[in-house]
Design an enzyme around this catalytic site. Sequence first.
Site, PDB file in Angstrom:
ATOM      1  N   PRO A   2      37.714  91.020 -41.152  1.00  0.00           N
ATOM      2  CA  PRO A   2      36.455  91.595 -40.668  1.00  0.00           C
ATOM      3  C   PRO A   2      35.576  90.527 -40.034  1.00  0.00           C
ATOM      4  CG  PRO A   2      36.377  91.289 -43.042  1.00  0.00           C
ATOM      5  CD  PRO A   2      37.776  90.948 -42.611  1.00  0.00           C
ATOM      6  N   THR A   3      35.143  90.764 -38.809  1.00  0.00           N
ATOM      7  CA  THR A   3      34.198  89.846 -38.168  1.00  0.00           C
ATOM      8  C   THR A   3      33.106  90.675 -37.493  1.00  0.00           C
ATOM      9  OG1 THR A   3      35.741  89.747 -36.307  1.00  0.00           O
ATOM     10  CG2 THR A   3      35.741  87.860 -37.778  1.00  0.00           C
ATOM     11  N   ALA A   4      31.903  90.179 -37.582  1.00  0.00           N
ATOM     12  CA  ALA A   4      30.731  90.929 -37.115  1.00  0.00           C
ATOM     13  C   ALA A   4      30.601  90.892 -35.593  1.00  0.00           C
ATOM     14  CB  ALA A   4      29.473  90.321 -37.754  1.00  0.00           C
ATOM     15  N   GLN A  62      35.243  96.898 -44.420  1.00  0.00           N
ATOM     16  CA  GLN A  62      34.610  95.814 -45.190  1.00  0.00           C
ATOM     17  C   GLN A  62      33.203  96.225 -45.592  1.00  0.00           C
ATOM     18  OE1 GLN A  62      32.008  93.463 -43.553  1.00  0.00           O
ATOM     19  NE2 GLN A  62      31.580  92.928 -45.692  1.00  0.00           N
ATOM     20  N   SER A 100      29.526  95.327 -47.357  1.00  0.00           N
ATOM     21  CA  SER A 100      28.511  94.413 -47.890  1.00  0.00           C
ATOM     22  C   SER A 100      27.605  95.285 -48.746  1.00  0.00           C
ATOM     23  CB  SER A 100      27.701  93.778 -46.758  1.00  0.00           C
ATOM     24  OG  SER A 100      28.554  92.987 -45.961  1.00  0.00           O
ATOM     25  N   ARG A 127      23.814  78.332 -41.642  1.00  0.00           N
ATOM     26  CA  ARG A 127      24.512  77.981 -40.400  1.00  0.00           C
ATOM     27  C   ARG A 127      23.475  77.361 -39.473  1.00  0.00           C
ATOM     28  NH1 ARG A 127      27.346  83.935 -40.456  1.00  0.00           N
ATOM     29  NH2 ARG A 127      28.157  83.711 -42.570  1.00  0.00           N
ATOM     30  N   SER A 182      39.754  83.675 -49.553  1.00  0.00           N
ATOM     31  CA  SER A 182      38.992  83.295 -48.362  1.00  0.00           C
ATOM     32  C   SER A 182      37.800  82.442 -48.768  1.00  0.00           C
ATOM     33  CB  SER A 182      38.494  84.566 -47.666  1.00  0.00           C
ATOM     34  OG  SER A 182      37.606  84.252 -46.618  1.00  0.00           O
ATOM     35  N   HIS A 200      35.502  82.351 -46.317  1.00  0.00           N
ATOM     36  CA  HIS A 200      34.670  82.922 -45.254  1.00  0.00           C
ATOM     37  C   HIS A 200      34.680  82.034 -44.004  1.00  0.00           C
ATOM     38  CE1 HIS A 200      31.599  86.318 -45.264  1.00  0.00           C
ATOM     39  NE2 HIS A 200      31.539  85.883 -44.027  1.00  0.00           N
ATOM     40  N   ARG A 260      31.883  79.471 -43.452  1.00  0.00           N
ATOM     41  CA  ARG A 260      30.573  79.925 -42.962  1.00  0.00           C
ATOM     42  C   ARG A 260      29.590  80.177 -44.100  1.00  0.00           C
ATOM     43  NH1 ARG A 260      30.982  82.061 -37.727  1.00  0.00           N
ATOM     44  NH2 ARG A 260      29.659  83.875 -37.977  1.00  0.00           N
TER      45      ARG A 260
HETATM   46  C1  LIG Z   1      32.230  85.338 -36.108  1.00  0.00           C
HETATM   47  C2  LIG Z   1      32.633  85.688 -37.507  1.00  0.00           C
HETATM   48  C3  LIG Z   1      32.061  86.799 -38.114  1.00  0.00           C
HETATM   49  C4  LIG Z   1      32.448  87.161 -39.414  1.00  0.00           C
HETATM   50  N1  LIG Z   1      31.926  88.294 -39.967  1.00  0.00           N
HETATM   51  C5  LIG Z   1      32.328  88.671 -41.205  1.00  0.00           C
HETATM   52  C6  LIG Z   1      31.847  89.891 -41.775  1.00  0.00           C
HETATM   53  O1  LIG Z   1      31.076  90.620 -41.165  1.00  0.00           O
HETATM   54  N2  LIG Z   1      32.267  90.207 -43.022  1.00  0.00           N
HETATM   55  C7  LIG Z   1      33.145  89.425 -43.726  1.00  0.00           C
HETATM   56  O2  LIG Z   1      33.510  89.758 -44.859  1.00  0.00           O
HETATM   57  N3  LIG Z   1      33.629  88.278 -43.200  1.00  0.00           N
HETATM   58  C8  LIG Z   1      33.249  87.894 -41.957  1.00  0.00           C
HETATM   59  N4  LIG Z   1      33.762  86.744 -41.413  1.00  0.00           N
HETATM   60  C9  LIG Z   1      34.758  85.952 -42.160  1.00  0.00           C
HETATM   61  C10 LIG Z   1      36.172  86.382 -41.786  1.00  0.00           C
HETATM   62  O3  LIG Z   1      36.454  87.672 -42.290  1.00  0.00           O
HETATM   63  C11 LIG Z   1      37.221  85.403 -42.366  1.00  0.00           C
HETATM   64  O4  LIG Z   1      37.027  85.303 -43.749  1.00  0.00           O
HETATM   65  C12 LIG Z   1      37.110  84.036 -41.728  1.00  0.00           C
HETATM   66  O5  LIG Z   1      37.236  84.163 -40.325  1.00  0.00           O
HETATM   67  C13 LIG Z   1      38.150  83.036 -42.231  1.00  0.00           C
HETATM   68  O6  LIG Z   1      39.420  83.552 -42.307  1.00  0.00           O
HETATM   69  P1  LIG Z   1      40.183  83.555 -43.724  1.00  0.00           P
HETATM   70  O7  LIG Z   1      39.331  84.324 -44.653  1.00  0.00           O
HETATM   71  O8  LIG Z   1      41.488  84.234 -43.431  1.00  0.00           O
HETATM   72  O9  LIG Z   1      40.358  82.134 -44.108  1.00  0.00           O
HETATM   73  C14 LIG Z   1      33.394  86.365 -40.109  1.00  0.00           C
HETATM   74  C15 LIG Z   1      33.963  85.249 -39.492  1.00  0.00           C
HETATM   75  C16 LIG Z   1      33.596  84.911 -38.200  1.00  0.00           C
HETATM   76  C17 LIG Z   1      34.239  83.702 -37.560  1.00  0.00           C
END
Ligand SMILES: Cc1cc2nc3c(=O)[nH]c(=O)nc-3n(C[C@H](O)[C@H](O)[C@H](O)COP(=O)(O)O)c2cc1C
Length: 276
Positions: A78-80, A128, A130, A165, A253, A255, A258
């Site tokens: 999931p990415t925002a 996903q 929150s 960040r 993870s 995250h 981040r």
């Molecule tokens: C631009 C961006 C936005 C993200 N947004 C979310 C999000 O909305 N919710 C979430 O649970 N994780 C978010 N993440 C984290 C990713 O789901 C993921 O955990 C991270 O890219 C690292 O990958 P990995 O968990 O496989 O190591 C985001 C990551 C990035 C780079």
Amino acid sequence: MALVTNVCEYEELAKHKLPKMVYDFYATGAEDQWTLRENSEAFSRILFQPRVLVDVSCINMSTSVLGYNISMPIMIAPTALHKLAHPEGEVATARAAAAAETIMTLSSWSSCSIEEVNLAGPGVRFFQLSIYKDRNLVQQLIQRAEKAGYKAIVLTVDAPWLGRREADVKNRFTLPQNVMLKIFEGLDQGKIDKTNGSGLAAYVASQIDRSFSWKDIKWLQTVTSLPVLVKGIITAQDTRIAIEYGAAGIIMSNHGGRQLDYLPATISCLEVVCHM
Ligand SMILES: Cc1cc2nc3c(=O)[nH]c(=O)nc-3n(C[C@H](O)[C@H](O)[C@H](O)COP(=O)(O)O)c2cc1C
């Protein structure tokens, strides 16, 4: 566009194409970004031990997750806010995931709605979650995801506060006029106000429930029959607790570096968790 031969080249291309505020939001991590760097450096320390003279004429990388078949052991995290980079946003990502025959997890902070993403066509999708302070709102989101046919809830547990960040703080991150947290449209929670620092960090501080803890996983299970995957664990201790509380699985993870900085790379924690 120049011919892309290595996936890392997308980062350089994005740097030239995207506004600085957007590029920094996608690409940077929390605080000193030590974990962000360590995440890829740890992978580069893992080397192959090649074995030869085995039949490789037919290679099958398919596997299954929660009983759903996928073509390879890679899923879309999931990415925002995909619309910050492309007008079609998460709808295009969902199409790509389906074409690659893998599972996409839609972020709660998607810039397309749950229902719009479904119009992208068939495909297995997880949602996903929150946890907002307003539990009615959380329940509504889950019900919408269930109704739209999403197959699991991915509960993010490593972001009760947004990581610091620093690039977002410096850029005073906020959303351009044409992008919103679309899932919250009409629920009064879709806008990120302009602040003197990161607008997203201020949003999280005002909306997200920092008191949510293990016992609340039981509450979550009373409001959904979907399997719950707990995302954001890197220790064996927390894995054990997640299983005790009935999680269908965990997503290891940090995250993407981040959230909390100076955590080990996720890949370096994998063996301990798998062998516990
Ligand atoms: C631009 C961006 C936005 C993200 N947004 C979310 C999000 O909305 N919710 C979430 O649970 N994780 C978010 N993440 C984290 C990713 O789901 C993921 O955990 C991270 O890219 C690292 O990958 P990995 O968990 O496989 O190591 C985001 C990551 C990035 C780079």
